[in-house]
Each structure stands twice: as structure tokens, then as C-alpha cells.
Design an enzyme around this catalytic site. Structure first.
Site, short mmCIF file in Angstrom:
data_model
loop_
_atom_site.label_atom_id
_atom_site.label_comp_id
_atom_site.label_asym_id
_atom_site.label_seq_id
_atom_site.Cartn_x
_atom_site.Cartn_y
_atom_site.Cartn_z
N HIS A 161 0.85 -1.18 0.00
CA HIS A 161 0.00 0.00 0.00
C HIS A 161 0.88 1.24 0.00
O HIS A 161 1.77 1.36 0.84
CB HIS A 161 -0.92 0.01 1.24
N GLU A 201 0.16 4.97 0.20
CA GLU A 201 -0.57 6.23 0.36
C GLU A 201 0.46 7.34 0.29
O GLU A 201 1.49 7.28 0.98
CB GLU A 201 -1.32 6.25 1.70
N HIS A 216 -6.00 4.60 -6.34
CA HIS A 216 -7.04 5.37 -5.63
C HIS A 216 -6.79 6.87 -5.82
O HIS A 216 -5.68 7.28 -6.14
CB HIS A 216 -7.06 5.00 -4.15
N GLU A 217 -7.86 7.67 -5.62
CA GLU A 217 -7.82 9.10 -5.90
C GLU A 217 -7.16 9.35 -7.26
O GLU A 217 -6.14 10.05 -7.37
CB GLU A 217 -7.09 9.87 -4.78
N GLU A 219 -16.11 2.33 1.50
CA GLU A 219 -15.64 3.04 2.69
C GLU A 219 -16.65 4.08 3.18
O GLU A 219 -16.71 4.38 4.37
CB GLU A 219 -14.27 3.66 2.44
C1 NOJ Z 1 -8.49 6.48 0.80
C2 NOJ Z 1 -8.64 5.18 0.10
O1 NOJ Z 1 -9.75 5.19 -0.75
C3 NOJ Z 1 -8.77 4.09 1.12
O2 NOJ Z 1 -8.98 2.85 0.51
C4 NOJ Z 1 -7.53 4.06 1.98
O3 NOJ Z 1 -7.73 3.15 3.02
C5 NOJ Z 1 -7.24 5.42 2.57
N1 NOJ Z 1 -7.29 6.45 1.60
C6 NOJ Z 1 -5.86 5.47 3.22
O4 NOJ Z 1 -4.90 5.35 2.21
#
Ligand code: NOJ
Length: 669
Positions: A383, A385, A453-454, A478
Site C-alpha cells: 500500500h 498512500e 485510488h484518488e 468506505e
Molecule cells: C483512501 C482510500 O480510498 C482508502 O482505501 C484508503 O484506506 C485510505 N485512503 C488510506 O490510504
């Protein structure tokens, strides 16, 4: 005088025909139903119009640009028209079907301005049986080298004001709003795709294909002069400085696409967007694989665990081993672990530059865990982020991806939670688009699949880069953990496949089985259990998550469906489709040939009768049907799940009742 040049290529019926002296030409779809006319108006502005079966469905609409140093929209003359045609079938390693037919007629309008610097512009139109695509090509030329686009003037001039499903630009981040329907004229500026229900036999989708080194498309409605129609004007997501796109000739824009169908099901079946992307650039795709995964994820969204270090840290070695054990014993190939790496402890949405993508927290033994996972036939999913700090991520990309590759990790989930990238630019601007492409290409070199994502709204790039397997850009599961508006409404799952999903695979993360109102702000998934199962068929993605905490799957009969459902298909059929109300989709597993059917409804309980005529004639299949049980209702009683077995063949029909916000999932083997 017209001069025609005919080139016959390699014995195929492919010809190039150049006509000079004309200022209008037509090109038809292979089946002759769609007719596109490209022309110049009195001001020398390029225009196109579209007819279906003799009826105008897009009125003459202007094309062109305002550049920083001049107008590239008028004063043109036609230098010539060129034609081409193609009929090919290509294979996708991961997809809703194995083979895709790419069949179109093409017309290129070559333009040169009459005065000033006499700049050139080509507009390429492709007409398919299921719609059109067109793009601008800026040829290499002396009077245009580096240039800046200040406005793209593309119009879609519809002769009607129709019901349109879309998402507003204002107030929406990362495309995470609900898709709502209204008359086109009542919309504010919207993101694409937009889905138009013009009449019972006319549906359309406007979007784009192959978004490369450009800005994402938006549309703004304006009443069309003197008519009942509405004109949608292209707008582009700007840089912080107000410029839209920086480019250098020769340069091609993304394709502007209009899918045309009779029914909403036709829109879902169209592969026009994929066809307008370039062929695969990854030589060896044998390492790409579909799969399902579990993860240390929902617990953070439910706030039972944290991304940051501390007593409730989710990404510990011990907790991850539990997830790996669960994955191995239930046939999941991946385990996503969020919060494993340095950078989560402060306000990570503001301090993305503190993220390390190689350094694990002390209570997380990355190498040992990946070894342990591999020994059980499972792989960790990395992951990443970024908190929107794209530069910090780019600086570490090579090293991080080399590490993951060396460890045998095959997939990475990226994230950009921040209103802006690098505190300055929008994710879906040219800045963001360039960044995402760097990540995809670097990942391909290191044999990594990417779940973005995003993102910028997807545009079919997975044809060229099939390691881009999925993305968000949706109000996903979510929101059912923490949104302040009560979670995603019952209509959501029967809307998203007709809107966001037309842009590409979605990491929606279905499979929440604990439907109690125990979440942070008193929200929960507004579905029955059977509808959660249906999502595995209705939402397409080559990597599908079983999103709940693993404890919640213990002893649950519905888990057997999640274990069995595949994520890579050889065929897809839409059996029943009413946007925002109900949807039934059947898909054939690419490997076993078994069929899987998913069906769902909004808050209205409905009964559907399915004809099983997609099954192989003469064969007998065991149908295992997971459906809403007695008394099921998403609000008051979401749990009852009935499981029936029957022997069926292609002549049979199945009648199934769906509860309020319920659904069903069927395995046919
Ligand atoms: C937003 C993402 O859509 C989600 O899946 C993730 O858990 C969080 N950001 C943290 O990265």
C-alpha cells in the site's frame, strides 16, 4: 477539382482516399446506421454532426482551440480528407471478455488556417457501430512548436434536453460523489462520463479515451441557440496557473467519445473506449494475474484499528499473519496491509512528504511476512498512500518498486488523499495525469499491478498498460463506514455500473457481512447480504476485495460464493438493466467456463425472471442460488440469505425475488 489517391494495403480492404477541394465529408459506421459529417462553417470553423438512421442526434458542433499565442478554431480551409478503415480483434489478458472487436471507419480532416501563421490542425473521426470518437492532431509544423492550450472549444450540441446521469465538479473530490439524474440543462459543470437517456431507444455516453499528457475532461451545459437542445462544452481541469495543457507538436489529444446505444445495456456492452486506446505496450503479460484479496483495511475505516503506530496499530506482524492464514485457507491470493510503512503517525493527509515506501514500522516484519505469505501461496499487496505528495513518491518509486519486485510482491495500491497534489495541482490536471503515467510505467518495468485510488477518471489505458488493473474514483464501500449522510443509498450499486464503470474497472471493495449499525457515525452498508454478494458480479475489477474484517466471515454461508466467484471473464452479458433501479449481469469464467450471475435492486423489492439461454445448449448446470431469505429488508433485517440448488439448462428460466435493496448471486457450474 478532387484528387483521389487510393492505397490498398497488404491485400486488405483498407484504403486511404484523399479528397481535395471539398469542405464537407461523411463517414458512416460499418453497419451504416451512424453517419458523421465533418465540415467547415462560414467562419472557417471545423464542425461535426451525427445522425443515426437518418435522425440527427448531435447537431453541428464546433471544434478547435484557443492557444496562448493565437486562435486555432477558425479561418481554416480544408487541405484534404483522408479515409481509413479497420476490422481487427484483439485479446485482453484481463477483462470482461477475452476478445474485443475493433471495427471502424475513419475520416481525417486536414486543416490549415488561411491567414497569419497558417497553422495546421488535423481532426480524426472514427465511427463504430456503437458510437464515435474524435481527436485533434497537431502535426509537426514550422509555425507551431511548444504551445499552451487555454481553452478546448469542443461542443456536443444535442438536439434534446434529456435525462442525464452525472457527477458535479463543484464540491466533489476524487470523483467521490453520487451520480444523479436530471435534465441536461439543469446540470452545473460535470465530470465525464455522463450517461444520457434521451428516449426509450436512444442512450448515449460522453467521455474520453486515452488520456495521455493532457487534462481530464469536464462538460458544461448551455442552452443551444434557438432550439430545444442543450450544448455541452468541453472544459479541461486546469493547472493552478490557469493554463490547461502544455504541449509540443507533433501532439495528439485524447479521444472525445460518444457511445450510442438503444438501451442502457448497450452502453455497458460497448468497448469503444478501449478500442480507442493504443495496443498493449507490455511485451510479456504472463505475470499479470487476476485475483481476490482480503486486507487490514476495513478495521481502520471502522476505527477499531489505526494506520498509525500505537496500541491499536493494524499492520502488525501478528495481525498480518492472521490475514495471511485466512487468505490461504479460503483461496484468496492477496493480503492488502495499510499502515505498514513509516509516515502515518502525524496528520498524514498534510504531511505526505514524510512517507517512506521502503521502511516498515518496527512492529511489521515486511520481509518475513512476504516469505510467510509466499510459502502459503499468497502475496502481500503493497500500500502506497502518498497524502498527495507526488514528488516525494516519485523520488522513491524506482527503489520502492525494485524492492517489492525483489520480494515477490505483484500489486500495489496507490493513494493521493489531499485536495491537491504537491499542495498545488489537481489530481486530474495534466500534472496529475503525468504523475500517474510515471507510476504505471515504472510499475510495469517492475512487474507490478497498480490499483489507483484518488485517480484521474480512467479512460481505458488498461488496454495499453494492462498492469493498471483497477482504480477508485467512486464513492466506494468506505463511505458506508463513515460518511455523514448515511452511507451509499440503495440505488448506488444499480447506478455505478452505468456511469463510473463505463470508464473502467472499480476497486469498490464489496463483501461487508457485518451490517450492524456500529460504525463511527451510525452508518452502515444500505444493502442486504445477498446484494453484497451480487456486487462481485455487477462491479468489474480483475482484483476484487473481500473487504470485511476476517472474523466477520467465520461461519458465514455467503463466503462460499466469494471464494468461488472469479474476476477474469471470457464473456459478459447484461440481462436486465434500468439505470438506478435494477441490474442483472451474467459473466463466464475465463478458466472454468462456469457462469456467474449477479442481480440487484434499489429500495423497491422486485421479482426478475431470467432466461438462461446464455448457457451452452444441451448442457446441464448445477445452479447454486444465493438470494434474499424470508423477511430480508436492508433497513430492518439485512441478514436472511437463502441458498438453493437446482439443475438447469439453456431452456430454463429462473424467477427470483429481491428484497428492498436486495439482490442475488448465482453460480452455474
Ligand atoms: C483512501 C482510500 O480510498 C482508502 O482505501 C484508503 O484506506 C485510505 N485512503 C488510506 O490510504
Amino acid at each position: 477539382m478532387n484528387i483521389f489517391k487510393l492505397t490498398v494495403l497488404m491485400g486488405l480492404a483498407v484504403c486511404t482516399l484523399v479528397a481535395q477541394g471539398k469542405s464537407e465529408e461523411r463517414v458512416t459506421s460499418p453497419d451504416g446506421q451512424l453517419v458523421l459529417t465533418a465540415s467547415l462553417n462560414r467562419d472557417g470553423q471545423p464542425c461535426y454532426m451525427l445522425r443515426r438512421g437518418g435522425e440527427t442526434i448531435i447537431n453541428p458542433s464546433v471544434l478547435g482551440f484557443k492557444l496562448k499565442d493565437g486562435d486555432l478554431s477558425r479561418d481554416f480551409r480544408v487541405v484534404g480528407f483522408a479515409r481509413d478503415t479497420k476490422d481487427e480483434t484483439w485479446q485482453q489478458p484481463l477483462g470482461e471478455e477475452t476478445s474485443v472487436r475493433n471495427h471502424y471507419n475513419e475520416l481525417t480532416m486536414r486543416l490549415r488556417q488561411r491567414h497569419g501563421q497558417q497553422r495546421q490542425l488535423d481532426i480524426v473521426f472514427r465511427v463504430f457501430d456503437d458510437g464515435i470518437g474524435f481527436r485533434y492532431v497537431f502535426p509537426r509544423q514550422k509555425s507551431l512548436s511548444d504551445f499552451v492550450i487555454m481553452d478546448e472549444l469542443t461542443r456536443f450540441n444535442f438536439p434534446f434536453d434529456a435525462k442525464t446521469w452525472s457527477m458535479p465538479v463543484d464540491g466533489t473530490v476524487y470523483y467521490e460523489a453520487l451520480w444523479t439524474a436530471d435534465k441536461m440543462s439543469r446540470k452545473s459543470e460535470v465530470s465525464t462520463p455522463i450517461t444520457i437517456e434521451a428516449r426509450p431507444d436512444l442512450c448515449m455516453v460522453v467521455h474520453e479515451a486515452n488520456l495521455t499528457d493532457y487534462a481530464s475532461l469536464k462538460l458544461k451545459p448551455r442552452a443551444a441557440a434557438g432550439a430545444q437542445g442543450v450544448e455541452m462544452k468541453a472544459e479541461l481541469v486546469p493547472w493552478s496557473t490557469g493554463e490547461l495543457v502544455f504541449a509540443r507538436a507533433p501532439f495528439a489529444t485524447p479521444w472525445r467519445t460518444v457511445v450510442v446505444g438503444r438501451t442502457p445495456a448497450d452502453l455497458m456492452a460497448s468497448r469503444l473506449m478501449l478500442n480507442l486506446n493504443d495496443p498493449c505496450r507490455i511485451d510479456d503479460t504472463s505475470w499479470l494475474e487476476p485475483g481476490k484479496y482480503v486486507g487490514i483495511w476495513w478495521s481502520m475505516h471502522m476505527q477499531t484499528k489505526t494506520w498509525a503506530q500505537g496500541p491499536r496499530h493494524g499492520a502488525t506482524t501478528e495481525n498480518t499473519r492472521r490475514y495471511i492464514d485466512f487468505a490461504a485457507s479460503h483461496g484468496f491470493k492477496g493480503v492488502l496491509v495499510e499502515g505498514w510503512n513509516v509516515g502515518w503517525d502525524g496528520d498524514w493527509t498534510k504531511e505526505g512528504d514524510k512517507f517512506s515506501f521502503t521502511q516498515p514500522y518496527p512492529d511489521y516484519d515486511l520481509k518475513a511476512l512476504q516469505q510467510y505469505a509466499l510459502s502459503k501461496g499468497v502475496r502481500l499487496i503493497a500500500h502506497n498512500e502518498t497524502g498527495g505528495a507526488a514528488k516525494n513518491y516519485e523520488a522513491q518509486l524506482e527503489e520502492a518498486f525494485a524492492l517489492y519486485e525483489q520480494l515477490g510482491i505483484r500489486a500495489v495500491k496507490t493513494g493521493y488523499v489531499n485536495a491537491l497534489m504537491d499542495n498545488k495541482e489537481l489530481q486530474h490536471s495534466q500534472y496529475g495525469v503525468r504523475h500517474y503515467r510515471k507510476v504505471i510505467e515504472c510499475a510495469a518495468r517492475h512487474r507490478l499491478m497498480v490499483v489507483n485510488h484518488e485517480p484521474a477518471m480512467p479512460t481505458g489505458l488498461q488496454r495499453t498498460w494492462p498492469n493498471l488493473i483497477s482504480g477508485e474514483g467512486v464513492r466506494g464501500q468506505e463511505y458506508n463506514a463513515w460518511s455523514t449522510d448515511g452511507g451509499n443509498p440503495p440505488s448506488h450499486i444499480v447506478t455505478v455500473p452505468f456511469t463510473r464503470q463505463l470508464a473502467g474497472p472499480i476497486d469498490f471493495t464489496p463483501g461487508i457481512f457485518d451490517l450492524r449499525d456500529r460504525a463511527v457515525r451510525g452508518t452502515r452498508p444500505n444493502t442486504t447480504i445477498a446484494k453484497q454478494l451480487a456486487e462481485y458480479v455487477l462491479i468489474y475489477t480483475p482484483w476484487q476485495m473481500a473487504a470485511d474484517e476476517i472474523e466477520n466471515y467465520e461461519g458465514q454461508p455467503g463466503l462460499a460464493f466469494i471464494e468461488a466467484v472469479p474476476t477474469n471473464w471470457s464473456e459478459t452479458r447484461v440481462l436486465d438493466a434500468v439505470i438506478g433501479q435494477q441490474l442483472v449481469v451474467a459473466r463466464k469464467d475465463r478458466y472454468s467456463g462456469n457462469w456467474f450471475v449477479g442481480g440487484a435492486t434499489d429500495e423497491t423489492p422486485r421479482e426478475v425472471t431470467l432466461r438462461l439461454d446464455f448457457l451452452e445448449p444441451g448442457a446441464t448446470y448445477k445452479a447454486v442460488i444465493y438470494r434474499d431469505g424470508e423477511g430480508a429488508d436492508y433497513k430492518t433485517n439485512p441478514y436472511p440469505l437463502a441458498i438453493d440448488q437446482r439443475w438447469v439448462g439453456s431452456h430454463d428460466k429462473l424467477t427470483i425475488r429481491m428484497a428492498s435493496s436486495g439482490g442475488f448471486a448465482i453460480m452455474l457450474q
